[in-house]
Design a protein around this motif. Structure first.
Motif, mmCIF file in Angstrom:
data_model
loop_
_atom_site.group_PDB
_atom_site.id
_atom_site.type_symbol
_atom_site.label_atom_id
_atom_site.label_comp_id
_atom_site.label_asym_id
_atom_site.label_seq_id
_atom_site.Cartn_x
_atom_site.Cartn_y
_atom_site.Cartn_z
ATOM 1 N N HIS A 1 -34.328 -36.735 18.564
ATOM 2 C CA HIS A 1 -33.184 -35.891 18.211
ATOM 3 C C HIS A 1 -33.634 -34.574 17.586
ATOM 4 C CE1 HIS A 1 -29.064 -36.272 18.915
ATOM 5 N NE2 HIS A 1 -28.792 -37.365 18.237
ATOM 6 N N PHE B 1 -31.046 -31.752 16.923
ATOM 7 C CA PHE B 1 -30.197 -32.081 15.776
ATOM 8 C C PHE B 1 -30.951 -31.827 14.471
ATOM 9 C CE2 PHE B 1 -27.587 -35.742 13.692
ATOM 10 C CZ PHE B 1 -26.783 -34.800 13.072
ATOM 11 N N LYS C 1 -21.594 -32.862 25.237
ATOM 12 C CA LYS C 1 -22.605 -32.909 24.166
ATOM 13 C C LYS C 1 -23.200 -34.299 23.987
ATOM 14 C CE LYS C 1 -21.693 -28.588 23.191
ATOM 15 N NZ LYS C 1 -22.632 -27.509 23.611
ATOM 16 N N PRO D 1 -26.090 -36.814 23.953
ATOM 17 C CA PRO D 1 -27.550 -36.648 23.866
ATOM 18 C C PRO D 1 -28.214 -36.952 25.203
ATOM 19 C CG PRO D 1 -26.722 -37.872 21.964
ATOM 20 C CD PRO D 1 -25.571 -37.737 22.931
ATOM 21 N N ARG E 1 -31.322 -45.604 20.144
ATOM 22 C CA ARG E 1 -32.155 -44.973 19.108
ATOM 23 C C ARG E 1 -31.583 -43.613 18.731
ATOM 24 N NH1 ARG E 1 -36.393 -41.391 19.904
ATOM 25 N NH2 ARG E 1 -36.603 -42.008 22.088
ATOM 26 N N LEU E 2 -31.173 -42.817 19.715
ATOM 27 C CA LEU E 2 -30.597 -41.509 19.431
ATOM 28 C C LEU E 2 -29.287 -41.626 18.657
ATOM 29 C CD1 LEU E 2 -31.255 -39.694 22.844
ATOM 30 C CD2 LEU E 2 -32.487 -39.388 20.688
ATOM 31 N N LEU E 3 -28.472 -42.619 19.006
ATOM 32 C CA LEU E 3 -27.212 -42.818 18.281
ATOM 33 C C LEU E 3 -27.473 -43.209 16.837
ATOM 34 C CD1 LEU E 3 -25.128 -44.728 21.000
ATOM 35 C CD2 LEU E 3 -24.861 -42.348 20.258
ATOM 36 N N LEU F 1 -30.096 -42.447 15.075
ATOM 37 C CA LEU F 1 -30.624 -41.275 14.386
ATOM 38 C C LEU F 1 -29.523 -40.273 14.048
ATOM 39 C CD1 LEU F 1 -33.946 -40.631 16.351
ATOM 40 C CD2 LEU F 1 -33.676 -41.616 14.078
ATOM 41 N N SER F 2 -28.468 -40.240 14.864
ATOM 42 C CA SER F 2 -27.351 -39.325 14.602
ATOM 43 C C SER F 2 -26.707 -39.613 13.247
ATOM 44 C CB SER F 2 -26.296 -39.444 15.713
ATOM 45 O OG SER F 2 -26.828 -39.059 16.954
ATOM 46 N N PHE F 3 -26.746 -40.865 12.827
ATOM 47 C CA PHE F 3 -26.198 -41.245 11.517
ATOM 48 C C PHE F 3 -27.276 -41.193 10.432
ATOM 49 C CE2 PHE F 3 -23.418 -43.341 14.615
ATOM 50 C CZ PHE F 3 -22.178 -42.934 14.162
ATOM 51 N N ILE G 1 -30.120 -39.304 10.215
ATOM 52 C CA ILE G 1 -30.649 -37.989 9.826
ATOM 53 C C ILE G 1 -29.779 -37.322 8.760
ATOM 54 C CG2 ILE G 1 -31.124 -35.647 10.653
ATOM 55 C CD1 ILE G 1 -32.004 -36.962 13.319
ATOM 56 N N PRO G 2 -28.448 -37.211 8.929
ATOM 57 C CA PRO G 2 -27.631 -36.612 7.853
ATOM 58 C C PRO G 2 -27.724 -37.389 6.543
ATOM 59 C CG PRO G 2 -26.386 -36.736 9.903
ATOM 60 C CD PRO G 2 -27.623 -37.547 10.102
#
Length: 353
Positions: free
Chosen positions: A128, A131, A205, A207, A328-330, A332-334, A336-337
């Motif tokens: 990501h 992002f 949008k 990923p 994994r990308l999903l 990381l979307s939560f 990382i923030p």
């Protein structure tokens, strides 16, 4: 008379693809597993670091994504759905792996290499990148350092997997040849449908939208009986050459001095990620009935398009590989923030003391 900028772009793109193709041909001739991808990625990476004008324009890049997604869907095993009951175990392993990689790599980059916490932990996230760079615009971390470390991770993982097939018991299963090759008419219809789906996913949008959209159409078409013949070999080779170009071209925006300054941290971070993936994949393999290498590629913290192409080249279940990388990308979307918020709180606490 100067060369038009559009011509310059076209020539640079053609040169990049040619370098990848030449490197892939050499890798395949040498008998390397996934030689078209591994050789292409090494050749383009080296050319970029040596100063060659490597370039992959957005339209060429997107076409490469479409070809990779098309090939991934066309190589989905008919019995993929029968393996779904085993996925919860490997998905649990994926979560454990992500926690370990971010925690240990972030700590190592911060304590051993003196990077600030923002740069260290954002560099440790396995994926990501766009992002992550967006997060740096809020004043967290050094975007340039993060890009270099993440680029090294992706490139080394692409090379490490084929090498692992020779050094580790992760096995290489060359996919069996399809009984027939699909007609040109079927291929063109499939390409157009994949391109439209990829464009739609990208507009939404999603990923890795171009890859996933193309793979979705290709998979549905195959499992739905629209086609059962294999792709022409040249299409698969072009997908592999595109994957090598995509992976190697990431170094085009990095100077040699920048690479050398961040190489040690990048290779250490990648080594930690590879070690954790190898251990977690081995643990998961004790509880599921699937090749260890397939689990490894599914859990490997590399780019979806690169790992998907490797899955095809190594004969693994592309549905399994793609699904785990998307999840994994999903995740990381939560994550990382949440980590960025935690770093901010730590910085505020440190500033107040």
């Amino acid at each position: 008379m100067s060369v038009p900028s559009s011509m310059t772009t076209a020539l640079r793109a053609a040169m990049t693809l040619a370098i990848s193709g030449a490197g892939g041909f050499v890798g395949t001739t040498m008998g390397l597993p996934a030689g078209w991808i591994m050789g292409g990625a090494i050749a383009v990476s080296a050319a970029g670091l040596l100063g060659a004008p490597i370039l992959l324009p957005d339209r060429v890049r997107d076409l490469g994504f479409i070809l990779i997604g098309l090939s991934m869907g066309a190589n989905v095993a008919p019995d993929s759905l029968s393996l779904l009951p085993q996925w919860p175990i490997t998905l649990l392993a994926l979560v454990a792996e992500l926690v370990l990689i971010v925690t240990i790599t972030g700590w190592a980059l911060s304590r051993l290499f003196g990077l600030d916490k923002g740069t260290a932990y954002l560099s440790s996230f396995p994926g990501h990148l766009a992002f992550i760079i967006g997060m740096t615009s809020a004043g967290i971390g050094d975007a340039r350092m993060i890009v270099i470390i993440q680029t090294i991770r992706i490139a080394v993982l692409t090379i490490a997997v084929p090498i692992g097939t020779m050094l580790l018991p992760i096995a290489h299963f060359p996919p069996g040849a399809a009984p027939t090759v699909m007609s040109l008419a079927t291929l063109l219809v499939l390409l157009v449908a994949c391109a439209l789906a990829g464009w739609g996913f990208a507009r939404l949008k999603v990923p890795a939208g171009w890859v996933l959209g193309a793979m979705a159409v290709s998979t549905v078409g195959k499992l739905g009986g629209f086609y059962d013949a294999g792709l022409p070999p040249i299409v698969v080779i072009l997908a592999f050459v595109a994957a090598g170009s995509l992976l190697g071209s990431r170094f085009a925006v990095i100077s040699r001095s920048e690479f050398l300054s961040a190489a040690k941290g990048g290779f250490i971070a990648t080594g930690i990620a590879v070690s954790i993936t190898t251990f977690v994949a081995f643990c998961a393999s004790l509880f599921v009935d699937m090749p260890y290498g397939q689990i490894w590629v599914g859990l490997a913290p590399g780019a979806l398009e690169g790992m998907g192409a490797l899955g095809i080249a190594l004969g693994y279940d592309t549905a399994f590989v793609a699904a785990h990388h998307v999840i994994r990308l999903l995740l990381l979307s939560f994550a990382i923030p949440a980590v960025v918020l935690m770093i901010r709180q730590l910085e505020k606490r440190a500033a107040s003391q």
